[in-house]
Design an enzyme around this catalytic site. Structure first.
Site, PDB file in Angstrom:
ATOM      1  N   HIS A 150       3.556  -4.855   3.944  1.00  0.00           N
ATOM      2  CA  HIS A 150       3.649  -5.178   5.282  1.00  0.00           C
ATOM      3  C   HIS A 150       2.993  -6.760   5.637  1.00  0.00           C
ATOM      4  O   HIS A 150       2.295  -7.135   4.394  1.00  0.00           O
ATOM      5  CB  HIS A 150       2.503  -4.288   6.089  1.00  0.00           C
TER       6      HIS A 150
ATOM      7  N   CYS B  11       6.309   6.662   3.944  1.00  0.00           N
ATOM      8  CA  CYS B  11       4.887   5.794   3.685  1.00  0.00           C
ATOM      9  C   CYS B  11       4.085   6.425   2.543  1.00  0.00           C
ATOM     10  O   CYS B  11       3.067   5.629   2.115  1.00  0.00           O
ATOM     11  CB  CYS B  11       4.276   5.720   4.949  1.00  0.00           C
TER      12      CYS B  11
ATOM     13  N   GLU C 265       0.365  -3.623  11.547  1.00  0.00           N
ATOM     14  CA  GLU C 265       0.772  -3.318  10.367  1.00  0.00           C
ATOM     15  C   GLU C 265       2.277  -3.474  10.405  1.00  0.00           C
ATOM     16  O   GLU C 265       3.175  -3.961   9.392  1.00  0.00           O
ATOM     17  CB  GLU C 265       0.819  -2.174   9.646  1.00  0.00           C
TER      18      GLU C 265
ATOM     19  N   HIS D 218      -1.555 -10.576  -0.839  1.00  0.00           N
ATOM     20  CA  HIS D 218      -0.965 -10.415  -1.998  1.00  0.00           C
ATOM     21  C   HIS D 218      -1.513  -9.493  -2.951  1.00  0.00           C
ATOM     22  O   HIS D 218      -1.441  -9.578  -4.127  1.00  0.00           O
ATOM     23  CB  HIS D 218      -0.451 -11.663  -2.554  1.00  0.00           C
TER      24      HIS D 218
ATOM     25  N   HIS E  16       4.934   0.493  -0.589  1.00  0.00           N
ATOM     26  CA  HIS E  16       5.748  -0.475   0.339  1.00  0.00           C
ATOM     27  C   HIS E  16       4.780  -1.654   0.771  1.00  0.00           C
ATOM     28  O   HIS E  16       3.438  -1.572   0.742  1.00  0.00           O
ATOM     29  CB  HIS E  16       6.338   0.291   1.607  1.00  0.00           C
TER      30      HIS E  16
ATOM     31  N   HIS F 183       0.864  -1.275  -0.016  1.00  0.00           N
ATOM     32  CA  HIS F 183       0.050  -0.110   0.046  1.00  0.00           C
ATOM     33  C   HIS F 183       0.973   1.142  -0.011  1.00  0.00           C
ATOM     34  O   HIS F 183       2.122   1.031   0.119  1.00  0.00           O
ATOM     35  CB  HIS F 183      -1.005   0.168   1.197  1.00  0.00           C
TER      36      HIS F 183
END
Length: 141
Positions: A29, A23, A129, A71, A27, A14
């Protein structure tokens, strides 16, 4: 009050549109959803006698929710150009559009509402996260 809690994880990417910091960049998580349900009442008949809810049923519901985000590139609607979405889709990438900024806080409320609307007696949702950073949503009565 009886409480049951289970967890599921999903991996996704996201970014935070309009954010001034790292952010804002794409990137990923490994997200963890902790789902806690609660009720004063247990089942008193049949095979689920003495249970708030069968753990297998609860785990399956939470796993299906997590799997629906696994994914994928999760992005807030209207934050990517149409040509970007079309190009990523043409490459076969799985994209998930959400009507909120994809933060742990917003996911916690989203999952709470989704599961509550499905009929579960949701008490609290916590979304991690990272292993050390989480947000919790619980509607006050």
């Amino acid at each position: 009050m009886y409480h049951l809690k289970t967890s599921a994880t999903f991996d996704s990417a996201h970014f935070l549109s309009g954010y001034q910091g790292k952010c804002a960049n794409l990137h990923g998580h490994t997200w963890r959803i902790d789902v806690e349900i609660a009720s004063e009442q247990l089942e008193w008949e049949g095979e689920k006698r003495g249970m708030l809810l069968d753990f297998n049923d609860l785990k399956k519901i939470v796993k299906n929710l997590a799997d629906s985000f696994d994914h994928t590139l999760i992005y807030e609607e209207n934050t990517l150009q149409n040509t970007t979405v079309e190009a990523l889709s043409a490459e076969g990438f799985h994209l998930t559009t959400v009507p909120f900024r994809p933060t742990a806080e917003c996911f916690a409320k989203h999952f709470y509402t989704n599961l509550k609307d499905s009929g579960l007696p949701i008490y609290r949702i916590t979304v991690y996260e990272t292993p050390n950073n989480c947000a919790t949503y619980r509607k006050e009565n």
